[in-house]
Motif scaffolding. Sequence first.
Motif, PDB file in Angstrom:
ATOM      1  N   PRO A 147       0.860  -1.137   0.088  1.00 26.83           N
ATOM      2  CA  PRO A 147       0.003   0.137  -0.164  1.00 26.83           C
ATOM      3  C   PRO A 147       0.797   1.198  -0.097  1.00 26.83           C
ATOM      4  O   PRO A 147       0.309   2.352  -0.324  1.00 26.83           O
ATOM      5  CB  PRO A 147      -0.798  -0.326   1.238  1.00 26.83           C
ATOM      6  CG  PRO A 147      -0.043  -1.121   2.012  1.00 26.83           C
ATOM      7  CD  PRO A 147       0.637  -2.237   1.167  1.00 26.83           C
ATOM      8  N   SER A 148       2.269   1.379   0.299  1.00 32.12           N
ATOM      9  CA  SER A 148       2.926   2.512   0.444  1.00 32.12           C
ATOM     10  C   SER A 148       3.544   2.829  -1.218  1.00 32.12           C
ATOM     11  O   SER A 148       3.978   3.862  -1.248  1.00 32.12           O
ATOM     12  CB  SER A 148       4.060   2.171   1.285  1.00 32.12           C
ATOM     13  OG  SER A 148       5.009   1.368   0.659  1.00 32.12           O
ATOM     14  N   VAL A 149       3.404   1.954  -1.929  1.00 31.91           N
ATOM     15  CA  VAL A 149       3.598   2.182  -3.426  1.00 31.91           C
ATOM     16  C   VAL A 149       2.558   2.546  -4.223  1.00 31.91           C
ATOM     17  O   VAL A 149       1.554   2.332  -3.976  1.00 31.91           O
ATOM     18  CB  VAL A 149       4.048   0.744  -4.014  1.00 31.91           C
ATOM     19  CG1 VAL A 149       4.563   0.964  -5.567  1.00 31.91           C
ATOM     20  CG2 VAL A 149       5.512   0.136  -3.298  1.00 31.91           C
ATOM     21  N   VAL A 150       3.046   3.637  -4.882  1.00 36.50           N
ATOM     22  CA  VAL A 150       1.937   4.271  -5.850  1.00 36.50           C
ATOM     23  C   VAL A 150       2.501   3.890  -7.536  1.00 36.50           C
ATOM     24  O   VAL A 150       3.584   4.567  -7.654  1.00 36.50           O
ATOM     25  CB  VAL A 150       2.006   5.788  -5.646  1.00 36.50           C
ATOM     26  CG1 VAL A 150       1.047   6.558  -6.755  1.00 36.50           C
ATOM     27  CG2 VAL A 150       1.562   6.149  -4.161  1.00 36.50           C
ATOM     28  N   MET A 151       1.908   2.983  -7.866  1.00 39.67           N
ATOM     29  CA  MET A 151       2.307   2.581  -9.280  1.00 39.67           C
ATOM     30  C   MET A 151       1.248   2.924 -10.232  1.00 39.67           C
ATOM     31  O   MET A 151       0.042   2.508  -9.963  1.00 39.67           O
ATOM     32  CB  MET A 151       2.805   1.145  -9.114  1.00 39.67           C
ATOM     33  CG  MET A 151       3.505   0.717 -10.670  1.00 39.67           C
ATOM     34  SD  MET A 151       4.952   1.468 -10.785  1.00 39.67           S
ATOM     35  CE  MET A 151       6.000   1.036  -9.601  1.00 39.67           C
ATOM     36  N   ARG A 152       1.527   3.469 -11.400  1.00 39.47           N
ATOM     37  CA  ARG A 152       0.590   3.693 -12.588  1.00 39.47           C
ATOM     38  C   ARG A 152       0.969   3.320 -13.642  1.00 39.47           C
ATOM     39  O   ARG A 152       2.328   3.241 -14.018  1.00 39.47           O
ATOM     40  CB  ARG A 152       0.238   5.354 -12.383  1.00 39.47           C
ATOM     41  CG  ARG A 152      -0.089   5.775 -11.288  1.00 39.47           C
ATOM     42  CD  ARG A 152      -1.620   5.448 -10.835  1.00 39.47           C
ATOM     43  NE  ARG A 152      -2.094   6.120  -9.665  1.00 39.47           N
ATOM     44  CZ  ARG A 152      -2.118   5.476  -8.422  1.00 39.47           C
ATOM     45  NH1 ARG A 152      -1.335   4.120  -8.427  1.00 39.47           N
ATOM     46  NH2 ARG A 152      -2.629   5.668  -7.470  1.00 39.47           N
ATOM     47  N   THR A 153       0.116   3.049 -14.706  1.00 39.70           N
ATOM     48  CA  THR A 153       0.340   2.830 -15.888  1.00 39.70           C
ATOM     49  C   THR A 153       0.431   4.115 -16.704  1.00 39.70           C
ATOM     50  O   THR A 153      -0.529   4.928 -16.473  1.00 39.70           O
ATOM     51  CB  THR A 153      -0.737   1.733 -16.483  1.00 39.70           C
ATOM     52  OG1 THR A 153      -0.687   0.473 -15.851  1.00 39.70           O
ATOM     53  CG2 THR A 153      -0.645   1.443 -18.082  1.00 39.70           C
TER      54      THR A 153
END
Length: 157
Positions: A53-59
């Motif tokens: 949940p601490s990772v912000v990953m986007r396409t």
Amino acid sequence: MDVSLREVRDTDLPLFFAWMSDPESVRTAAFTSEDPADRHTFDAHWKRILANPSVVMRTVLTDGAVVGSAGVYGAPDDRQVTYWIDRAYWGRGVATAALGALLDAVPERPLYARAAADNTGSRRVLEKCGFAVTGEDHGYAHARGEETDELLFTLPG
């Protein structure tokens, strides 16, 4: 080109794998996994990323097509940005637009980044987005099979 970000979908991962195992892209990035062609390791890595949940990953999307990924990860006192764009889109401003959109979506500062010292494209992207070189490092780059110089960047608070 219209560049936007959205949540990562499972259907994005085969594209990410193809781009992250492309020999020219891997050599340019330098600091990659030990074996970028190992799909099992790739899948396990992305499973951990997407579950954290601490990772912000986007396409990254360009005109609606999936063209890469961008994210923020790391400990609260060492939040790092990362991005990977399909080589077919290099030099078109996609990485800069994607990182800019990510920085708008993730307001926490400071943020940090790293790039191989000879990766001028990535250096330009980071500098256009407000990052400044704040140090140097030297480490083993699996993608090159040799020690490689690295630049450290900071986006201040």
